[in-house]
Design a protein around this motif. Structure first.
Motif, PDB file in Angstrom:
ATOM      1  N   THR A   1       1.058  -1.001   0.089  1.00 39.67           N
ATOM      2  CA  THR A   1      -0.066  -0.044   0.287  1.00 39.67           C
ATOM      3  C   THR A   1       0.484   0.804   0.179  1.00 39.67           C
ATOM      4  O   THR A   1       0.198   2.420   0.004  1.00 39.67           O
TER       5      THR A   1
ATOM      6  N   SER B   1     -11.111   4.087  -4.615  1.00 47.38           N
ATOM      7  CA  SER B   1      -9.524   3.558  -4.376  1.00 47.38           C
ATOM      8  C   SER B   1      -9.133   4.338  -5.001  1.00 47.38           C
ATOM      9  O   SER B   1     -10.254   5.807  -4.948  1.00 47.38           O
TER      10      SER B   1
ATOM     11  N   THR C   1      -8.356   4.971  -9.186  1.00 48.71           N
ATOM     12  CA  THR C   1      -7.404   3.823  -9.676  1.00 48.71           C
ATOM     13  C   THR C   1      -8.249   3.149 -10.507  1.00 48.71           C
ATOM     14  O   THR C   1      -7.819   1.378 -10.987  1.00 48.71           O
TER      15      THR C   1
ATOM     16  N   PRO D   1      -7.782  -0.218  -8.963  1.00 46.67           N
ATOM     17  CA  PRO D   1      -6.365  -1.854  -9.395  1.00 46.67           C
ATOM     18  C   PRO D   1      -7.652  -2.986  -8.731  1.00 46.67           C
ATOM     19  O   PRO D   1      -6.450  -3.972  -8.384  1.00 46.67           O
ATOM     20  N   TRP D   2      -8.426  -3.578  -9.382  1.00 48.15           N
ATOM     21  CA  TRP D   2      -8.595  -4.872  -9.228  1.00 48.15           C
ATOM     22  C   TRP D   2      -9.126  -5.583 -10.776  1.00 48.15           C
ATOM     23  O   TRP D   2      -9.909  -4.437 -11.519  1.00 48.15           O
TER      24      TRP D   2
ATOM     25  N   LYS E   1      -4.883  -8.001  -7.427  1.00 53.85           N
ATOM     26  CA  LYS E   1      -4.534  -6.214  -6.769  1.00 53.85           C
ATOM     27  C   LYS E   1      -3.939  -6.187  -8.208  1.00 53.85           C
ATOM     28  O   LYS E   1      -2.900  -6.924  -8.503  1.00 53.85           O
TER      29      LYS E   1
ATOM     30  N   HIS F   1      -0.967   3.235  -8.537  1.00 52.48           N
ATOM     31  CA  HIS F   1      -2.315   2.270  -8.210  1.00 52.48           C
ATOM     32  C   HIS F   1      -1.744   2.906  -6.513  1.00 52.48           C
ATOM     33  O   HIS F   1      -1.213   1.481  -5.914  1.00 52.48           O
TER      34      HIS F   1
ATOM     35  N   ASN G   1      -3.043   0.291  -3.284  1.00 50.63           N
ATOM     36  CA  ASN G   1      -3.933  -0.590  -4.472  1.00 50.63           C
ATOM     37  C   ASN G   1      -4.431  -1.926  -3.210  1.00 50.63           C
ATOM     38  O   ASN G   1      -5.487  -2.329  -3.360  1.00 50.63           O
TER      39      ASN G   1
ATOM     40  N   SER H   1      -7.444  -0.390  -1.595  1.00 47.44           N
ATOM     41  CA  SER H   1      -8.752  -0.674  -1.734  1.00 47.44           C
ATOM     42  C   SER H   1      -9.570  -1.910  -2.489  1.00 47.44           C
ATOM     43  O   SER H   1     -10.331  -2.006  -2.412  1.00 47.44           O
TER      44      SER H   1
END
Length: 294
Positions: free
Chosen positions: A56, A133, A137, A139-140, A201, A215, A218, A221
């Motif tokens: 993160t 997020s 972004t 981010p998934w 992720k 990201h 991430n 998120s």
């Protein structure tokens, strides 16, 4: 006086050499002890998976463009916002009803092969995609697997690694803590569940010009999105068990043809509970144990 000093000089030199030798030996001994401690520390947690390490922290790219938005429009239009305003009575009722619904959520390892409408799966994933997020972004990546052969290959990869995890990597304390839940490395539900949802992720994105897109947060998120997904599954009457396949990420990423910037965070087998399903009779902490009011 000069003669006395001259005769003592070799003695002083010898003493100094001895002291230096002792210091060097002590330093080497301390270094070996530190290396031994480091090795023991690493050996005590060999199950830590590179893919599952928290990522993160903010990464400042070397090619930072000085603050320009990464591949999106410079100005996002802001629009009026409104939502339903419930009475206090309705709020209390809705909050209580939602709690009662989610309080029934359990980790279920006995999943039926009864078909589940694909539209339901699409809707719960869209719901998960509403999660907040970092800098929007998103981010998934949610990979939905319904092909029986691929599900079985996933099971083979996971069970191979899980047996090693239980026998060698996880350690006696972890294995003993899991005994009361009656879990082991056999994952039959990976074959029987109509769907497997693997949540990846994206540790960074890719811009059209080939540069990396940061990201932010991430891990956090995607974790929020996973929580919303669990609630959405409970809402439609489906069950799952959250699994983090240790040391399986790279092989599963290759099997599912995912890019290297995606790291496996969670795997969810999804379906109806089997007719003979059982779960541990667990209780949850009361409110006073999980909330502090200041």
């Amino acid at each position: 006086m000069a003669m006395v000093f001259s005769s003592l000089t070799p003695v002083f030199i010898a003493i100094i050499c001895v002291l230096i030798g002792l210091l060097l030996k002590s330093s080497k001994r301390n270094t070996k002890q530190e290396e031994s401690k480091t090795h023991k520390k690493a050996a005590s947690r060999p199950w830590v998976d590179e893919d599952l390490k928290d990522s993160t922290e903010l990464h400042v790219e070397e090619d930072d463009d000085g603050g320009e938005w990464q591949g999106l429009e410079d100005n996002i239009v802001h629009i009026p916002f409104s939502m339903e305003h419930y009475s206090e009575e309705d709020m209390v009722k809705r909050s209580k009803d939602f709690y009662e619904l989610l309080n029934k959520r359990r980790s279920v390892r006995f999943i039926s092969d009864e078909p589940v409408p694909r539209e339901v799966i699409d809707n719960v994933i869209k719901t998960a995609g509403t999660a907040p997020s970092g800098a929007h972004t998103e981010p998934w990546t949610f990979v939905v697997v319904e092909d029986a052969e691929i599900k079985h290959q996933i099971r083979e990869i996971i069970e191979e690694e899980e047996e090693i995890n239980y026998e060698k990597r996880m350690g006696d304390r972890w294995v003993n803590d899991l005994k009361r839940l009656r879990t082991n490395w056999i994952k039959e539900y990976l074959d029987t569940a109509p769907y497997l949802i693997l949540i990846f992720k994206q540790v960074h994105g890719m811009l059209p010009d080939g540069k990396k897109k940061t990201h932010y947060y991430n891990e956090i998120s995607v974790s929020i999105a996973c929580g919303i997904l669990l609630a959405a599954l409970q809402n439609v009457g489906l069950v799952t068990v959250t699994t983090t396949p240790l040391n399986c990420g790279p092989r599963l990423r290759v099997l599912l043809q995912r890019p290297v910037n995606e790291k496996l965070l969670l795997l969810l087998p999804v379906g109806y509970p089997s007719k003979t399903a059982t779960v541990p009779d667990l209780t949850r902490k009361p409110l006073e144990d999980i909330m502090v009011t200041i």
